[in-house]
Design a protein around this motif. Structure first.
Motif, PDB file in Angstrom:
ATOM      1  N   GLU A  66       0.678   9.072   6.328  1.00 22.73           N
ATOM      2  CA  GLU A  66       0.942  10.510   6.390  1.00 22.73           C
ATOM      3  C   GLU A  66       0.036  11.281   5.437  1.00 22.73           C
ATOM      4  O   GLU A  66      -0.454  12.370   5.771  1.00 22.73           O
ATOM      5  CB  GLU A  66       2.408  10.776   6.056  1.00 22.73           C
ATOM      6  N   ALA A  67      -0.216  10.724   4.255  1.00 31.43           N
ATOM      7  CA  ALA A  67      -1.065  11.410   3.282  1.00 31.43           C
ATOM      8  C   ALA A  67      -2.496  11.551   3.795  1.00 31.43           C
ATOM      9  O   ALA A  67      -3.135  12.599   3.621  1.00 31.43           O
ATOM     10  CB  ALA A  67      -1.045  10.647   1.952  1.00 31.43           C
ATOM     11  N   ILE A  68      -3.010  10.513   4.428  1.00 28.49           N
ATOM     12  CA  ILE A  68      -4.372  10.578   4.967  1.00 28.49           C
ATOM     13  C   ILE A  68      -4.445  11.618   6.084  1.00 28.49           C
ATOM     14  O   ILE A  68      -5.389  12.420   6.150  1.00 28.49           O
ATOM     15  CB  ILE A  68      -4.815   9.197   5.474  1.00 28.49           C
ATOM     16  N   LEU A  69      -3.447  11.621   6.958  1.00 25.46           N
ATOM     17  CA  LEU A  69      -3.446  12.568   8.070  1.00 25.46           C
ATOM     18  C   LEU A  69      -3.278  14.014   7.602  1.00 25.46           C
ATOM     19  O   LEU A  69      -3.749  14.943   8.261  1.00 25.46           O
ATOM     20  CB  LEU A  69      -2.333  12.213   9.054  1.00 25.46           C
ATOM     21  N   ALA A  70      -2.599  14.208   6.468  1.00 28.96           N
ATOM     22  CA  ALA A  70      -2.345  15.562   5.975  1.00 28.96           C
ATOM     23  C   ALA A  70      -3.495  16.116   5.147  1.00 28.96           C
ATOM     24  O   ALA A  70      -3.557  17.334   4.917  1.00 28.96           O
ATOM     25  CB  ALA A  70      -1.065  15.564   5.133  1.00 28.96           C
ATOM     26  N   ALA A  71      -4.395  15.258   4.708  1.00 26.93           N
ATOM     27  CA  ALA A  71      -5.482  15.706   3.827  1.00 26.93           C
ATOM     28  C   ALA A  71      -6.473  16.586   4.592  1.00 26.93           C
ATOM     29  O   ALA A  71      -6.663  16.425   5.808  1.00 26.93           O
ATOM     30  CB  ALA A  71      -6.203  14.497   3.247  1.00 26.93           C
ATOM     31  N   MET A  88       0.843  -1.193   0.000  1.00 25.08           N
ATOM     32  CA  MET A  88       0.000   0.000   0.000  1.00 25.08           C
ATOM     33  C   MET A  88       0.879   1.243   0.000  1.00 25.08           C
ATOM     34  O   MET A  88       2.016   1.222   0.468  1.00 25.08           O
ATOM     35  CB  MET A  88      -0.919   0.023   1.224  1.00 25.08           C
ATOM     36  N   GLY A  89       0.348   2.334  -0.522  1.00 23.35           N
ATOM     37  CA  GLY A  89       1.071   3.595  -0.548  1.00 23.35           C
ATOM     38  C   GLY A  89       0.133   4.718  -0.928  1.00 23.35           C
ATOM     39  O   GLY A  89      -1.089   4.507  -1.062  1.00 23.35           O
ATOM     40  N   PRO A  90       0.657   5.919  -1.119  1.00 26.39           N
ATOM     41  CA  PRO A  90      -0.207   7.034  -1.511  1.00 26.39           C
ATOM     42  C   PRO A  90      -1.021   6.747  -2.761  1.00 26.39           C
ATOM     43  O   PRO A  90      -2.123   7.277  -2.930  1.00 26.39           O
ATOM     44  CB  PRO A  90       0.799   8.177  -1.743  1.00 26.39           C
ATOM     45  N   GLY A  91      -0.493   5.879  -3.632  1.00 27.73           N
ATOM     46  CA  GLY A  91      -1.240   5.527  -4.834  1.00 27.73           C
ATOM     47  C   GLY A  91      -2.555   4.843  -4.529  1.00 27.73           C
ATOM     48  O   GLY A  91      -3.478   4.861  -5.360  1.00 27.73           O
ATOM     49  N   THR A  92      -2.654   4.235  -3.348  1.00 29.68           N
ATOM     50  CA  THR A  92      -3.913   3.602  -2.934  1.00 29.68           C
ATOM     51  C   THR A  92      -5.044   4.624  -2.931  1.00 29.68           C
ATOM     52  O   THR A  92      -6.195   4.302  -3.235  1.00 29.68           O
ATOM     53  CB  THR A  92      -3.756   2.977  -1.532  1.00 29.68           C
ATOM     54  N   LEU A 133       4.606  -0.955   8.492  1.00 33.16           N
ATOM     55  CA  LEU A 133       4.721  -2.104   7.592  1.00 33.16           C
ATOM     56  C   LEU A 133       5.751  -1.886   6.490  1.00 33.16           C
ATOM     57  O   LEU A 133       6.457  -2.818   6.099  1.00 33.16           O
ATOM     58  CB  LEU A 133       3.363  -2.420   6.965  1.00 33.16           C
ATOM     59  N   SER A 134       5.822  -0.682   5.960  1.00 36.59           N
ATOM     60  CA  SER A 134       6.728  -0.394   4.853  1.00 36.59           C
ATOM     61  C   SER A 134       6.793   1.119   4.670  1.00 36.59           C
ATOM     62  O   SER A 134       5.916   1.851   5.155  1.00 36.59           O
ATOM     63  CB  SER A 134       6.236  -1.050   3.558  1.00 36.59           C
ATOM     64  N   PRO A 135       7.819   1.614   3.955  1.00 40.51           N
ATOM     65  CA  PRO A 135       7.849   3.060   3.665  1.00 40.51           C
ATOM     66  C   PRO A 135       6.603   3.538   2.938  1.00 40.51           C
ATOM     67  O   PRO A 135       6.104   4.635   3.199  1.00 40.51           O
ATOM     68  CB  PRO A 135       9.111   3.198   2.796  1.00 40.51           C
ATOM     69  N   GLY A 136       6.088   2.713   2.019  1.00 44.38           N
ATOM     70  CA  GLY A 136       4.877   3.102   1.308  1.00 44.38           C
ATOM     71  C   GLY A 136       3.682   3.227   2.231  1.00 44.38           C
ATOM     72  O   GLY A 136       2.872   4.157   2.107  1.00 44.38           O
ATOM     73  N   CYS A 137       3.558   2.288   3.171  1.00 48.02           N
ATOM     74  CA  CYS A 137       2.453   2.341   4.133  1.00 48.02           C
ATOM     75  C   CYS A 137       2.578   3.561   5.041  1.00 48.02           C
ATOM     76  O   CYS A 137       1.572   4.179   5.407  1.00 48.02           O
ATOM     77  CB  CYS A 137       2.427   1.061   4.958  1.00 48.02           C
ATOM     78  N   ARG A 138       3.814   3.899   5.391  1.00 47.65           N
ATOM     79  CA  ARG A 138       4.022   5.118   6.182  1.00 47.65           C
ATOM     80  C   ARG A 138       3.591   6.350   5.389  1.00 47.65           C
ATOM     81  O   ARG A 138       2.904   7.237   5.915  1.00 47.65           O
ATOM     82  CB  ARG A 138       5.496   5.235   6.571  1.00 47.65           C
ATOM     83  N   ASP A 139       3.957   6.392   4.116  1.00 45.02           N
ATOM     84  CA  ASP A 139       3.575   7.535   3.287  1.00 45.02           C
ATOM     85  C   ASP A 139       2.058   7.607   3.124  1.00 45.02           C
ATOM     86  O   ASP A 139       1.481   8.709   3.094  1.00 45.02           O
ATOM     87  CB  ASP A 139       4.239   7.428   1.917  1.00 45.02           C
TER      88      ASP A 139
END
Length: 335
Positions: A156-161, A118-122, A147-153
């Motif tokens: 962060e993207a959800i929290l920043a929206a 998973m990542g911001p592309g999700t 879980l992974s750098p992508g999951c961290r991103d």
């Protein structure tokens, strides 16, 4: 209907059918488990339009997860099925009667799982974007970010929206194995960007270095509410404006503690979404947790609506006199 979206990993769960060491087991029960999907199931049981967003493999375990969540009324339209990466798996080894000091243990097989991709592309998935746009609540946890750098991103993207009126809740869900080689200060930074943070008092010591209420509130100044779960003692809600509510835990004959924290989160968050005050929301959390503590597995069924209302509306004396065993709520006479 109020809508909630829970984002994270759900794994297949295997556990010996008999309470024997894993190497002696001849049969394994297959179930599912995941903090965020546990909360999604609990929110659905509490009457919300509940959805889970995540990734599974194109395998039997992934299909089982989707089918079981759907059977509990949880929407899965935002789930991506990976054609190559597998569904994560964990094995729960039951506690042994021959070792009274040893609890159950868990073996994780999640590295390289579909969910870890998973990542911001999700968020670009149209189904996911629509769910998040319509949500009254988005629920995250510290597990996903680790879980992974992508999951961290992604976290962060959800929290920043922009919020646009929705709430974001964040359950710390401390997992030492996941954070062993990572900067745990990131966990505090992520939690501080949520609107509601839930953390067990035992977790707070490991994740944030303290169990002191004042110090925890200082370390997490921005969330509107910080909820501290003190296991069998009480749950405390600390508001950003200085308000404090504390509700004692119910007396429970504990069968198994797994999943109780997720059930508490679902009960508490549903109360907040329904506009209840902190005391009532904490009570909902305690009731949901008690139902799970008295069953095997990650969640227990709630009482029927009329009984649930009576429990939640009980006087403080009646609440304190209530004992839960085998999923039954009994109030001692004289209360």
């Amino acid at each position: 209907m109020l809508s909630a979206v829970c984002v994270g990993e759900t794994m297949a769960m295997l556990t010996p059918v008999q309470a024997v060491p894993l190497h002696q087991a001849t049969e394994l029960h297959c179930g599912i488990g995941g903090a965020e999907s546990n909360v999604a199931i609990g929110l659905a049981a509490m009457g919300l339009d509940s959805h889970w967003v995540g990734r599974v493999g194109r395998d039997g375990f992934g299909t089982r997860i989707l089918n079981e969540l759907s059977s509990h009324g949880v929407g899965v339209t935002g789930v991506e099925v990976d054609p190559a990466l597998p569904t994560g798996l964990y094995v729960k080894v039951p506690a042994q009667s021959s070792d009274p000091d040893g609890g159950s243990s868990v073996l994780y097989y999640r590295q390289g799982s579909a969910a870890s991709a998973m990542g911001p592309g999700t968020l670009a998935n149209p189904a996911v974007a629509e769910l998040l746009e319509q949500a009254s609540l988005i629920h995250l946890s510290g597990i996903t970010a680790a879980l992974s750098p992508g999951c961290r991103d992604l976290t962060e993207a959800i929290l920043a929206a922009p919020r646009h009126g929705r709430l974001i809740s964040f359950d710390v869900n401390w997992r030492p194995a996941l954070w062993a080689n990572q900067d745990r200060s990131l966990l505090r930074q992520l939690a501080n960007r949520a609107d509601v943070v839930l953390v067990g008092k035992d977790e707070a010591e490991h994740a944030f270095g303290t169990t002191d209420e004042t110090e925890l509130r200082r370390l997490l100044p921005d969330p509107a509410v910080l909820v501290i779960k003190n296991e069998a003692i009480s749950a405390i809600a600390l508001a950003r404006d200085g308000g404090r509510a504390e509700v004692p835990a119910l007396s429970v004959d504990v069968l198994e503690p797994v999943g109780a924290g997720d059930s508490f989160a679902a009960g508490y968050l549903s109360g907040m979404l329904f506009g209840l005050d902190q005391k009532a929301s904490l009570r909902r959390g305690h009731v949901a947790a008690a139902c799970t503590l008295t069953v095997h597995g990650d969640r227990g069924p709630l009482p029927e609506a009329r009984e649930l209302s009576a429990i939640l509306d009980a006087s403080d004396a009646q609440w304190g006199a209530t004992h839960v065993t085998g999923g039954q709520f009994n109030t001692r006479t004289g209360a």
